[in-house]
Design a protein around this motif. Structure first.
Motif, PDB file in Angstrom:
ATOM      1  N   LYS A 199       0.829  -1.216   0.000  1.00 21.77           N
ATOM      2  CA  LYS A 199       0.000   0.000   0.000  1.00 21.77           C
ATOM      3  C   LYS A 199       0.858   1.259   0.000  1.00 21.77           C
ATOM      4  O   LYS A 199       1.796   1.375   0.783  1.00 21.77           O
ATOM      5  CB  LYS A 199      -0.930  -0.014   1.220  1.00 21.77           C
ATOM      6  CG  LYS A 199      -2.022  -1.050   1.112  1.00 21.77           C
ATOM      7  CD  LYS A 199      -2.943  -0.991   2.314  1.00 21.77           C
ATOM      8  CE  LYS A 199      -3.982  -2.110   2.214  1.00 21.77           C
ATOM      9  NZ  LYS A 199      -4.767  -2.254   3.445  1.00 21.77           N
ATOM     10  N   ARG A 200       0.481   2.189  -0.881  1.00 25.62           N
ATOM     11  CA  ARG A 200       1.230   3.435  -0.989  1.00 25.62           C
ATOM     12  C   ARG A 200       0.614   4.516  -0.115  1.00 25.62           C
ATOM     13  O   ARG A 200      -0.594   4.514   0.115  1.00 25.62           O
ATOM     14  CB  ARG A 200       1.268   3.889  -2.445  1.00 25.62           C
ATOM     15  CG  ARG A 200       2.183   3.006  -3.282  1.00 25.62           C
ATOM     16  CD  ARG A 200       1.872   3.097  -4.749  1.00 25.62           C
ATOM     17  NE  ARG A 200       0.586   2.462  -5.032  1.00 25.62           N
ATOM     18  CZ  ARG A 200      -0.124   2.654  -6.122  1.00 25.62           C
ATOM     19  NH1 ARG A 200       0.289   3.484  -7.028  1.00 25.62           N
ATOM     20  NH2 ARG A 200      -1.268   2.025  -6.294  1.00 25.62           N
ATOM     21  N   ASN A 201       1.449   5.416   0.369  1.00 22.27           N
ATOM     22  CA  ASN A 201       1.008   6.548   1.203  1.00 22.27           C
ATOM     23  C   ASN A 201       0.168   6.084   2.387  1.00 22.27           C
ATOM     24  O   ASN A 201      -0.833   6.705   2.739  1.00 22.27           O
ATOM     25  CB  ASN A 201       0.223   7.558   0.350  1.00 22.27           C
ATOM     26  CG  ASN A 201       1.050   8.029  -0.841  1.00 22.27           C
ATOM     27  OD1 ASN A 201       2.184   8.472  -0.672  1.00 22.27           O
ATOM     28  ND2 ASN A 201       0.510   7.875  -2.044  1.00 22.27           N
ATOM     29  N   ALA A 202       0.566   4.974   2.974  1.00 26.21           N
ATOM     30  CA  ALA A 202      -0.213   4.404   4.085  1.00 26.21           C
ATOM     31  C   ALA A 202       0.712   3.884   5.191  1.00 26.21           C
ATOM     32  O   ALA A 202       0.370   2.932   5.878  1.00 26.21           O
ATOM     33  CB  ALA A 202      -1.106   3.277   3.564  1.00 26.21           C
ATOM     34  N   HIS A 203       1.863   4.514   5.330  1.00 24.87           N
ATOM     35  CA  HIS A 203       2.852   4.107   6.356  1.00 24.87           C
ATOM     36  C   HIS A 203       3.288   2.655   6.193  1.00 24.87           C
ATOM     37  O   HIS A 203       3.572   1.981   7.177  1.00 24.87           O
ATOM     38  CB  HIS A 203       2.314   4.308   7.778  1.00 24.87           C
ATOM     39  CG  HIS A 203       1.979   5.720   8.104  1.00 24.87           C
ATOM     40  ND1 HIS A 203       2.834   6.765   7.881  1.00 24.87           N
ATOM     41  CD2 HIS A 203       0.862   6.262   8.644  1.00 24.87           C
ATOM     42  CE1 HIS A 203       2.268   7.895   8.264  1.00 24.87           C
ATOM     43  NE2 HIS A 203       1.058   7.628   8.725  1.00 24.87           N
ATOM     44  N   SER A 208      10.597   5.778  -1.400  1.00 24.50           N
ATOM     45  CA  SER A 208      10.247   6.873  -0.476  1.00 24.50           C
ATOM     46  C   SER A 208       9.136   7.762  -1.035  1.00 24.50           C
ATOM     47  O   SER A 208       8.344   8.306  -0.269  1.00 24.50           O
ATOM     48  CB  SER A 208      11.489   7.704  -0.143  1.00 24.50           C
ATOM     49  OG  SER A 208      12.004   8.275  -1.328  1.00 24.50           O
ATOM     50  N   SER A 209       9.063   7.883  -2.364  1.00 22.77           N
ATOM     51  CA  SER A 209       8.023   8.749  -2.943  1.00 22.77           C
ATOM     52  C   SER A 209       6.633   8.158  -2.706  1.00 22.77           C
ATOM     53  O   SER A 209       5.635   8.866  -2.752  1.00 22.77           O
ATOM     54  CB  SER A 209       8.262   8.937  -4.442  1.00 22.77           C
ATOM     55  OG  SER A 209       8.210   7.675  -5.084  1.00 22.77           O
ATOM     56  N   GLN A 210       6.590   6.841  -2.444  1.00 22.13           N
ATOM     57  CA  GLN A 210       5.296   6.195  -2.160  1.00 22.13           C
ATOM     58  C   GLN A 210       5.077   6.076  -0.651  1.00 22.13           C
ATOM     59  O   GLN A 210       4.151   5.422  -0.189  1.00 22.13           O
ATOM     60  CB  GLN A 210       5.264   4.801  -2.785  1.00 22.13           C
ATOM     61  CG  GLN A 210       5.496   4.806  -4.290  1.00 22.13           C
ATOM     62  CD  GLN A 210       5.559   3.398  -4.864  1.00 22.13           C
ATOM     63  OE1 GLN A 210       4.846   2.508  -4.421  1.00 22.13           O
ATOM     64  NE2 GLN A 210       6.424   3.195  -5.847  1.00 22.13           N
ATOM     65  N   LYS A 211       6.030   6.666   0.098  1.00 22.01           N
ATOM     66  CA  LYS A 211       6.001   6.613   1.576  1.00 22.01           C
ATOM     67  C   LYS A 211       6.038   5.161   2.078  1.00 22.01           C
ATOM     68  O   LYS A 211       5.435   4.825   3.093  1.00 22.01           O
ATOM     69  CB  LYS A 211       4.775   7.338   2.143  1.00 22.01           C
ATOM     70  CG  LYS A 211       4.725   8.830   1.787  1.00 22.01           C
ATOM     71  CD  LYS A 211       5.758   9.636   2.558  1.00 22.01           C
ATOM     72  CE  LYS A 211       5.658  11.128   2.287  1.00 22.01           C
ATOM     73  NZ  LYS A 211       6.174  11.519   0.950  1.00 22.01           N
ATOM     74  N   ASP A 258       3.653   2.229  13.075  1.00 13.28           N
ATOM     75  CA  ASP A 258       3.739   3.672  12.808  1.00 13.28           C
ATOM     76  C   ASP A 258       4.698   4.361  13.775  1.00 13.28           C
ATOM     77  O   ASP A 258       5.064   5.521  13.565  1.00 13.28           O
ATOM     78  CB  ASP A 258       2.342   4.308  12.915  1.00 13.28           C
ATOM     79  CG  ASP A 258       1.413   3.791  11.833  1.00 13.28           C
ATOM     80  OD1 ASP A 258       1.896   3.065  10.932  1.00 13.28           O
ATOM     81  OD2 ASP A 258       0.203   4.093  11.892  1.00 13.28           O
ATOM     82  N   LYS A 276       7.629   5.663  11.925  1.00 15.90           N
ATOM     83  CA  LYS A 276       7.242   6.197  10.599  1.00 15.90           C
ATOM     84  C   LYS A 276       8.193   7.250  10.027  1.00 15.90           C
ATOM     85  O   LYS A 276       8.065   7.632   8.871  1.00 15.90           O
ATOM     86  CB  LYS A 276       5.794   6.709  10.615  1.00 15.90           C
ATOM     87  CG  LYS A 276       5.538   7.947  11.422  1.00 15.90           C
ATOM     88  CD  LYS A 276       4.045   8.293  11.337  1.00 15.90           C
ATOM     89  CE  LYS A 276       3.660   9.383  12.317  1.00 15.90           C
ATOM     90  NZ  LYS A 276       4.391  10.642  12.109  1.00 15.90           N
TER      91      LYS A 276
END
Lengths: 75, 254
Positions: B131-135, B175-178, B233, B236
């Protein structure tokens, strides 16, 4: 398994010891050059040349090279 | 009402590669204990079934696959639902002095310890399963071996060094997708793999080595709990980094 071939392969693992001084009756752990690294090389040599697995315990329980040969042969 | 804890894995689903024994098995248990769900991957279905029984259906799932093969990796990537994290704990060890190393043994260790890690992540990212941008968080189980140079450990040390180095590049890419990527580098942990090494060297040599660890040898739980922290998290803001767990072995010198 040939005893003399085993002896030769065993002696080849040493860099500073004259191979002619190593015999089947040699108490190998009393050799000046014996170390944990040589022990690992003997284990690897037996695996590579005879496809047999020996362990640190086999090396501990054998005193002479001939005794080690017997242990390897019986596996 | 229960307060939110950043250390909890509640609501997170984690894939654990190499789940059937040692550190991987302990990580599966710790993930469920922290409130998460886990899918374990390994070759042995019987051991994976036991894991699911112990952790509870609904909390734990498994995929039987050989990660040493492309088919196994494709199977995992295809079967997995989207996950919040992935732990790569699959690996083997072999002690061999330099002059006995041949291509076959080198490839065997590099394949499962390094190539399969990269290829599994590649497939999971390509199929957008992390999952992207979801820690989301990826944790790689490397080894303190790659920081030092134990005799006869060339095969293992090289493969773990490759893993640790690559983790930084992977962290940068994702990293761009967190999606965070960190490694754990443990010293000697009491597992079946360590017992096999004890067989090869000797019980005395192991006792001598153990005495050099101020806090003794580690337990699989010690690594698993750190993995939970890195998956949660609570970590994070951490990526591209490594945590060394060695009971003080390589810093607290007499």
């Amino acid at each position: 398994m040939d005893k003399n071939h085993f002896l030769q392969s065993f002696a080849e693992q040493f860099d500073d010891t004259d191979p002619s001084t190593i015999t089947l009756e040699t108490h190998f752990k009393e050799m000046e050059e014996w170390s944990s690294m040589v022990a690992l090389m003997i284990i690897a040599m037996v695996d590579e040349q005879y496809s047999k697995k020996i362990t640190g315990a086999d090396l501990r329980e054998a005193n002479t090279i001939e005794q080690l040969f017997e242990r390897v042969s019986s596996k | 009402m229960t307060e939110y804890s950043p250390f909890s894995l509640h609501g997170k689903h984690i894939l654990v590669a190499g789940a059937s024994s040692g550190i991987g098995w302990a990580i599966c248990k710790s993930i469920v204990a922290a409130g998460g769900k886990v899918t374990g991957v390994a070759r042995r279905a019987d051991l994976l079934q036991k894991m699911v029984q112990e952790l509870g259906e609904g909390n734990a799932f498994f995929i039987e696959a050989d990660l040493a093969t492309d088919n196994g990796i494709e199977k995992v990537a295809a079967m997995m639902p989207d996950v919040n994290g992935l732990v790569y704990a699959a690996g083997v060890s072999k002690m061999l002095p330099l002059k006995f190393i041949k291509r076959e043994s080198l490839e065997e260790l590099m394949n499962i310890n390094y190539f399969s890690m990269v290829l599994l992540l590649a497939q999971m990212v390509r199929q957008k399963k992390i999952k992207r941008n979801a820690h989301s968080s990826i944790v790689l189980i490397s080894s303190v071996a790659q920081q030092i140079g134990t005799k006869s450990s060339i095969l293992y040390t090289g493969s773990k060094g490759a893993m640790s180095s690559a983790s930084k590049a992977i962290a940068n890419e994702l990293s761009s997708q967190k999606i965070r990527v960190n490694t754990i580098e443990p010293g000697m942990v009491q597992t079946a793999m360590a017992s096999e090494m004890e067989d090869v060297i000797s019980a005395e040599a192991v006792e001598k080595d153990k005495a050099k660890y101020p806090l003794g040898y580690g337990m699989p739980d010690d690594v698993a709990n750190t993995a939970v922290f890195l998956l949660s998290d609570a970590s994070k803001w951490m990526t591209g980094r490594s945590l060394t767990l060695d009971g003080g072995r390589y810093v607290l010198l007499d």
